[in-house]
Design an enzyme around this catalytic site. Sequence first.
Site, PDB file in Angstrom:
ATOM      1  N   ARG A 106       0.860  -1.202   0.000  1.00  0.00           N
ATOM      2  CA  ARG A 106       0.000   0.000   0.000  1.00  0.00           C
ATOM      3  C   ARG A 106       0.884   1.236   0.000  1.00  0.00           C
ATOM      4  O   ARG A 106       1.763   1.373   0.850  1.00  0.00           O
ATOM      5  CB  ARG A 106      -0.890   0.023   1.245  1.00  0.00           C
ATOM      6  CG  ARG A 106      -2.021  -0.934   1.192  1.00  0.00           C
ATOM      7  CD  ARG A 106      -3.122  -0.598   2.162  1.00  0.00           C
ATOM      8  NE  ARG A 106      -2.692  -0.119   3.468  1.00  0.00           N
ATOM      9  CZ  ARG A 106      -3.523   0.217   4.427  1.00  0.00           C
ATOM     10  NH1 ARG A 106      -4.828   0.158   4.235  1.00  0.00           N
ATOM     11  NH2 ARG A 106      -3.085   0.627   5.587  1.00  0.00           N
ATOM     12  N   THR A 110      -1.330   7.465  -0.445  1.00  0.00           N
ATOM     13  CA  THR A 110      -2.659   7.309  -1.082  1.00  0.00           C
ATOM     14  C   THR A 110      -3.418   6.107  -0.524  1.00  0.00           C
ATOM     15  O   THR A 110      -4.626   5.996  -0.705  1.00  0.00           O
ATOM     16  CB  THR A 110      -2.501   7.100  -2.597  1.00  0.00           C
ATOM     17  OG1 THR A 110      -1.801   5.852  -2.795  1.00  0.00           O
ATOM     18  CG2 THR A 110      -1.715   8.238  -3.243  1.00  0.00           C
ATOM     19  N   ASP A 202      -0.094  -4.084  12.318  1.00  0.00           N
ATOM     20  CA  ASP A 202       0.427  -4.421  10.987  1.00  0.00           C
ATOM     21  C   ASP A 202       0.692  -5.921  10.919  1.00  0.00           C
ATOM     22  O   ASP A 202       1.626  -6.428  11.556  1.00  0.00           O
ATOM     23  CB  ASP A 202       1.728  -3.629  10.723  1.00  0.00           C
ATOM     24  CG  ASP A 202       2.167  -3.769   9.277  1.00  0.00           C
ATOM     25  OD1 ASP A 202       2.355  -4.920   8.823  1.00  0.00           O
ATOM     26  OD2 ASP A 202       2.301  -2.733   8.593  1.00  0.00           O
ATOM     27  N   ASP A 205       4.247  -7.099   9.708  1.00  0.00           N
ATOM     28  CA  ASP A 205       5.287  -6.893  10.723  1.00  0.00           C
ATOM     29  C   ASP A 205       5.145  -7.888  11.870  1.00  0.00           C
ATOM     30  O   ASP A 205       6.152  -8.377  12.406  1.00  0.00           O
ATOM     31  CB  ASP A 205       5.221  -5.455  11.261  1.00  0.00           C
ATOM     32  CG  ASP A 205       5.800  -4.459  10.273  1.00  0.00           C
ATOM     33  OD1 ASP A 205       6.611  -4.858   9.417  1.00  0.00           O
ATOM     34  OD2 ASP A 205       5.426  -3.268  10.343  1.00  0.00           O
TER      35      ASP A 205
HETATM   36  C1  PRP Z   1      -1.508  -4.882   4.185  1.00  0.00           C
HETATM   37  C2  PRP Z   1      -2.346  -6.140   4.269  1.00  0.00           C
HETATM   38  C3  PRP Z   1      -3.176  -6.068   3.022  1.00  0.00           C
HETATM   39  C4  PRP Z   1      -3.407  -4.590   2.863  1.00  0.00           C
HETATM   40  C5  PRP Z   1      -4.785  -4.271   3.338  1.00  0.00           C
HETATM   41  O1  PRP Z   1      -0.425  -5.059   3.377  1.00  0.00           O
HETATM   42  O2  PRP Z   1      -1.621  -7.331   4.398  1.00  0.00           O
HETATM   43  O3  PRP Z   1      -2.525  -6.611   1.878  1.00  0.00           O
HETATM   44  O4  PRP Z   1      -2.417  -3.929   3.660  1.00  0.00           O
HETATM   45  O5  PRP Z   1      -5.113  -2.966   3.106  1.00  0.00           O
HETATM   46  P1  PRP Z   1      -6.207  -2.491   2.054  1.00  0.00           P
HETATM   47  O6  PRP Z   1      -7.418  -3.341   2.246  1.00  0.00           O
HETATM   48  O7  PRP Z   1      -6.431  -1.058   2.460  1.00  0.00           O
HETATM   49  O8  PRP Z   1      -5.632  -2.611   0.674  1.00  0.00           O
HETATM   50  P2  PRP Z   1       0.802  -4.044   3.358  1.00  0.00           P
HETATM   51  O9  PRP Z   1       0.662  -3.034   2.266  1.00  0.00           O
HETATM   52  O10 PRP Z   1       1.004  -3.494   4.744  1.00  0.00           O
HETATM   53  O11 PRP Z   1       1.994  -4.957   2.906  1.00  0.00           O
HETATM   54  P3  PRP Z   1       2.740  -6.146   3.683  1.00  0.00           P
HETATM   55  O12 PRP Z   1       1.793  -7.324   3.737  1.00  0.00           O
HETATM   56  O13 PRP Z   1       3.905  -6.381   2.806  1.00  0.00           O
HETATM   57  O14 PRP Z   1       3.119  -5.672   5.063  1.00  0.00           O
HETATM   58  N1  URA Z   2      -2.587  -3.575   6.886  1.00  0.00           N
HETATM   59  C1  URA Z   2      -2.347  -4.100   8.112  1.00  0.00           C
HETATM   60  O1  URA Z   2      -1.408  -4.886   8.280  1.00  0.00           O
HETATM   61  N2  URA Z   2      -3.150  -3.729   9.122  1.00  0.00           N
HETATM   62  C2  URA Z   2      -4.177  -2.888   8.940  1.00  0.00           C
HETATM   63  O2  URA Z   2      -4.881  -2.583   9.916  1.00  0.00           O
HETATM   64  C3  URA Z   2      -4.415  -2.363   7.673  1.00  0.00           C
HETATM   65  C4  URA Z   2      -3.609  -2.740   6.648  1.00  0.00           C
END
Ligand code: PRP
Ligand code: URA
Length: 211
Positions: A106, A110, A202, A205
């Site tokens: 993400r 944005t 997160d 993480d």
């Molecule tokens: C997080 C999560 C989803 C997304 C959800 O990923 O694992 O893929 O955000 O958010 P949305 O519904 O608003 O799109 P992130 O971008 O943090 O990446 P990561 O899994 O690599 O930490």
């Molecule tokens: N991605 C995460 O890992 N946690 C949230 O709450 C939203 C997006």
Amino acid sequence: MQYLNAFVFDHPLIQHKMSILRDKNTGTKDFRELVDELTTLMVYEVTKDLPLKEVEIETPMAKMKTKMLEDRPVSLVPILRAGLGMVAGVQKLLPTAKVGFYGLFRDHDTHEPVEYYCKMPENIANSTVFVLDPMFATGGSVVAAVDMLKKAGCRDIRLVCMVAAKVGVERMSAEHPDVPMYCAALDDVLDENAYIVPGLGDAGDRIYGTK
Ligand code: PRP
Ligand code: URA
């Protein structure tokens, strides 16, 4: 509001494990194991309508007609990174499922998903596809994954997530009403960074210990 295509699990085991998962004092090892266990529990329900075929087998006592899953393949599409933490939980029950990898992050400003990797199994169009992502916040990532899968010809797509936010569920219901959403919990709001509140923080993480 009733979401016709969203299923929120109320099973006591799922609620119990979700409470431990959400707790900020739960460390990386336990967090990862809980995501794995919760996924397996959810898959039992997500697969309840998979088609069966009649087969003949022989027990030590006699021949009998019985049922097995049809040969239609199942493909798992984890959204990287966090969705990877759910793959083994499905494979325990569906060991021959194929796996495709969809890399999205993400954008911090944005909150829109940015694609950085896409490697799907051959002939994925013929599969029942489970999109795996623990967090379903704005819905942008899942919508992008389903858009990509539909362009590849997939018609039977199901979402499996740990925590869904209402806004994400509403967006998916509007854009992809044919895709059922299976969630272990449904939360009300997002904060100013589009994180789910109360959520669990997160997920990437917490699975990989990166913060
Ligand atoms: C997080 C999560 C989803 C997304 C959800 O990923 O694992 O893929 O955000 O958010 P949305 O519904 O608003 O799109 P992130 O971008 O943090 O990446 P990561 O899994 O690599 O930490
Ligand atoms: N991605 C995460 O890992 N946690 C949230 O709450 C939203 C997006």
